[in-house]
Design a protein around this motif. Structure first.
Motif, mmCIF file in Angstrom:
data_model
loop_
_atom_site.group_PDB
_atom_site.id
_atom_site.type_symbol
_atom_site.label_atom_id
_atom_site.label_comp_id
_atom_site.label_asym_id
_atom_site.label_seq_id
_atom_site.Cartn_x
_atom_site.Cartn_y
_atom_site.Cartn_z
ATOM 1 N N UNK A 97 0.807 -1.237 0.000
ATOM 2 C CA UNK A 97 0.000 0.000 0.000
ATOM 3 C C UNK A 97 0.835 1.281 0.000
ATOM 4 N N UNK A 98 2.144 1.169 -0.252
ATOM 5 C CA UNK A 98 3.036 2.296 0.002
ATOM 6 C C UNK A 98 3.021 3.362 -1.086
ATOM 7 N N UNK A 99 2.656 2.980 -2.315
ATOM 8 C CA UNK A 99 2.723 3.956 -3.408
ATOM 9 C C UNK A 99 1.397 4.063 -4.156
ATOM 10 N N UNK A 100 0.323 3.904 -3.424
ATOM 11 C CA UNK A 100 -0.998 4.002 -4.042
ATOM 12 C C UNK A 100 -1.337 5.430 -4.460
ATOM 13 N N UNK A 101 -0.523 6.386 -4.008
ATOM 14 C CA UNK A 101 -0.751 7.777 -4.422
ATOM 15 C C UNK A 101 -0.353 8.008 -5.877
ATOM 16 N N UNK A 102 0.399 7.059 -6.458
ATOM 17 C CA UNK A 102 0.809 7.199 -7.855
ATOM 18 C C UNK A 102 -0.397 7.009 -8.768
ATOM 19 N N UNK A 103 -0.411 7.663 -9.913
ATOM 20 C CA UNK A 103 -1.523 7.489 -10.855
ATOM 21 C C UNK A 103 -1.661 6.026 -11.279
ATOM 22 N N UNK A 104 -2.862 5.618 -11.591
ATOM 23 C CA UNK A 104 -3.104 4.246 -12.023
ATOM 24 C C UNK A 104 -2.277 3.935 -13.264
ATOM 25 N N UNK A 105 -1.627 2.795 -13.247
ATOM 26 C CA UNK A 105 -0.774 2.407 -14.376
ATOM 27 C C UNK A 105 0.663 2.860 -14.225
ATOM 28 N N UNK A 106 0.946 3.643 -13.206
ATOM 29 C CA UNK A 106 2.317 4.092 -12.948
ATOM 30 C C UNK A 106 2.910 3.234 -11.843
ATOM 31 N N UNK A 107 4.078 2.647 -12.088
ATOM 32 C CA UNK A 107 4.675 1.802 -11.066
ATOM 33 C C UNK A 107 5.772 2.560 -10.321
#
Length: 268
Positions: free
Chosen positions: A72-82
């Motif tokens: 759950x650490x980088x869920x702030x990133x836009x969808x499709x961005x890893x």
């Protein structure tokens, strides 16, 4: 020896509950991130650089990004961005320093913290991902590493005559290396009796045992890589955080190679 034993017992008393219980999948991820940060510190220390610098802080951030899972650490990133896109942004910042410093800081100097972040970040990140897959998979990797180390030491001490790579590690022998591989395979056979290969790893037993031999070789090579670092920088140990054992990288050097290769082979 007494100090080594005390440190090992204390470390295991802390380490084993974390990997066993892994509270909500968070504990091991945080452990991996913390170890990655210490690993960056130790490499900077070996090179004679301070980690309390702009490049040091960026290197730790980069390693932590790679060590932590996206959720759950980088869920702030836009969808499709890893998270690797986020890590590459760190790389761009390193390259940007050359402009801000008017080439006082060059791409050659930027390469060290970037590679450092990749090395420890990806290694400890694979460790965390193995635990996210299952405790059985994580312990399989750990047992291979430990069996290789113990087997190589015992066989090398008793029968070692031919040096493996004296320019890098003068005490390691070919006989010890072969003993480490055999020890890893024996431990894997016992382990797979309790946890069948097809059920827990998606492979038949014989192919997985062949992979075990590869993982053992890879782990020993990871140990040699760390020895090469220390020889290059003229230090005995990577750090002092583990009295009697050295630093985090001294204890996890094989693991940093084995778990990413396990992931490459589709074990998790």
């Amino acid at each position: 020896m007494r100090q080594r034993v005390i440190t090992a017992v204390a470390a295991l008393a802390l380490f084993l509950p974390i990997i066993y219980f892994d509270f909500k999948g968070i504990s091991v991820a945080l452990l991996a991130a913390a170890l990655a940060g210490v690993g960056v510190y130790e490499l900077f220390r070996m090179k004679g650089l301070t980690v309390l610098s702009f490049e040091g802080v960026l290197a730790i951030i980069g390693a932590v990004i790679l060590a932590l899972p996206r959720d759950p650490w980088f869920t702030f990133l836009p969808e499709g961005t890893d998270k690797f896109a986020l890590f590459y942004f760190i790389v761009l910042l390193f390259l940007g320093i050359s402009v801000v410093s008017k080439n006082m800081y060059t791409i050659d100097e930027a390469a060290f913290p970037v590679i450092t972040s990749l090395y420890v970040g990806m290694g400890f990140g694979a460790f965390a991902n193995a635990r996210a897959e299952s405790l059985v998979v994580l312990c399989f990797g750990l047992f291979i590493v430990w069996a290789t180390d113990i087997g190589a030491y015992m066989v090398g001490r008793e029968y070692g005559k031919n040096k493996l790579w004296p320019e890098i590690s003068p005490n390691k022998t070919i006989e010890g290396a072969l003993g480490g591989i055999l020890s890893a395979i024996v431990v894997a056979i016992i382990y797979l009796i309790a946890f069948p290969a097809k059920e827990y790893f998606g492979y038949e037993t014989l192919p997985l045992l062949a992979m075990t031999a590869v993982f053992s070789v890879v782990g020993q090579f990871g140990d040699l890589v760390e020895s090469a670092f220390k020889r290059h920088y003229g230090v005995k140990d990577s750090g002092i955080i583990l009295p009697g054992h050295g630093g985090i990288l001294d204890r996890f050097d094989s693991l940093l190679f084995v778990f990413p290769v396990m992931h490459l082979f589709g074990i998790f």
